[in-house]
Design a protein around this motif. Structure first.
Motif, PDB file in Angstrom:
ATOM      1  N   CYS A 146       0.851  -1.185   0.000  1.00  0.00           N
ATOM      2  CA  CYS A 146       0.000   0.000   0.000  1.00  0.00           C
ATOM      3  C   CYS A 146       0.888   1.237   0.000  1.00  0.00           C
ATOM      4  N   PRO A 206      -6.884   4.459  -9.658  1.00  0.00           N
ATOM      5  CA  PRO A 206      -7.444   3.102  -9.797  1.00  0.00           C
ATOM      6  C   PRO A 206      -8.394   3.010 -10.987  1.00  0.00           C
ATOM      7  N   THR A 231      -6.319   4.360  -0.814  1.00  0.00           N
ATOM      8  CA  THR A 231      -6.669   2.940  -0.760  1.00  0.00           C
ATOM      9  C   THR A 231      -7.950   2.732   0.028  1.00  0.00           C
ATOM     10  N   PHE A 277     -11.551   1.355  -1.772  1.00  0.00           N
ATOM     11  CA  PHE A 277     -12.189   0.090  -1.421  1.00  0.00           C
ATOM     12  C   PHE A 277     -13.483   0.299  -0.637  1.00  0.00           C
ATOM     13  N   ASP A 302      -5.890  -1.124  -8.084  1.00  0.00           N
ATOM     14  CA  ASP A 302      -6.105  -0.195  -6.979  1.00  0.00           C
ATOM     15  C   ASP A 302      -5.111   0.974  -7.048  1.00  0.00           C
TER      16      ASP A 302
END
Length: 249
Positions: free
Chosen positions: A21, A108, A27, A31, A124
């Protein structure tokens, strides 16, 4: 002596991907926008994120030295599901709600999806690939196109493999363009229409729009049945790309 492992011992094994990450906030936002729940979060003294969506867990940690998200080679995992289409539909709906559009370029993003496709990929913010694969996907791939096909149909099948299994839009574009040039004059109308639709979609994805207007005009001139016209319109494109006008019969 220790007890020997039994079938019962192995019944509850679980593997969880641990991916690098490089950008924590992006991130988490990405998500969570897709419906993942944050089950654990730690930034200091060590970075560790744990996320879950239904029965799927994915964890993130500190990236290795020299990690470059733009190379998109940091990490990846396969997510095996019974039916892949509902996942793609759910993610694209979530992207529209969160970002106002489906993210099909940059990072992403999500790769495009066509009827009958057996996989797609989420990339991502850190350049990791999460590949969703339908459980009954064929085990063998015929690179270069199916041996049971010929001419433009074979070139289209080769482009499908390059696009869906290798995420190589440029190679797919070259395969379609070459196939259309070599086999277009004698190919069935539906194959020529599918090839033109593929060129329009791929050139849009590559952000190289030279030729799109000519391909749209050519597509309009191809006589198709109602069923064939519907098949062409079902190809990737739609709201995320400039859509070719329906061909006239």
């Amino acid at each position: 002596m220790p007890e020997s492992p039994t079938e019962t011992t192995f019944a509850h094994e679980t593997a969880v991907p641990l991916l690098p990450c490089s950008t924590v906030q992006e991130t988490l936002e990405f998500f969570q926008a897709l419906g993942f729940e944050v089950t654990y979060q730690q930034k200091k003294p060590y970075l560790y994120l744990a996320l879950r969506r239904n029965g799927f867990d994915v964890h993130f940690g500190k990236p290795p030295k020299g990690h470059d998200p733009s190379r998109e080679d940091g990490g990846g995992c396969l997510v095996i599901v019974d039916t892949v289409a509902p996942y793609h539909a759910a993610f694209t709906r979530a992207m529209r709600a969160a970002y106002g559009k489906v993210l099909v370029t940059g990072r992403p993003r999500i790769t495009r999806f066509r009827p009958g496709q057996s996989r797609f990929t989420l990339i991502d913010p850190s350049g990791n690939s999460l590949i969703f694969i339908q459980r009954d996907e064929p085990a063998e791939l015929e690179y270069g196109g199916s041996k049971s096909l010929h001419g433009l149909a074979k070139a289209l099948d080769n482009a499908r493999i390059l696009r869906e299994f290798k995420n190589d839009d440029r190679a797919a574009f070259r395969a379609v363009k070459s196939g259309l040039r070599r086999h277009g004059p004698e190919a069935p109308a539906i194959d020529r229409a599918l090839a033109l639709a593929a060129l329009i979609e791929l050139s849009t994805a590559l952000d190289e729009r030279d030729g799109i207007d000519d391909w749209i005009q050519e597509l309009e001139t191809i006589p198709l049945t109602d069923a064939e016209r519907l098949r062409v319109k079902s190809e990737p494109g739609g709201a995320e790309h400039r859509e070719a006008r329906p061909p006239r019969a």
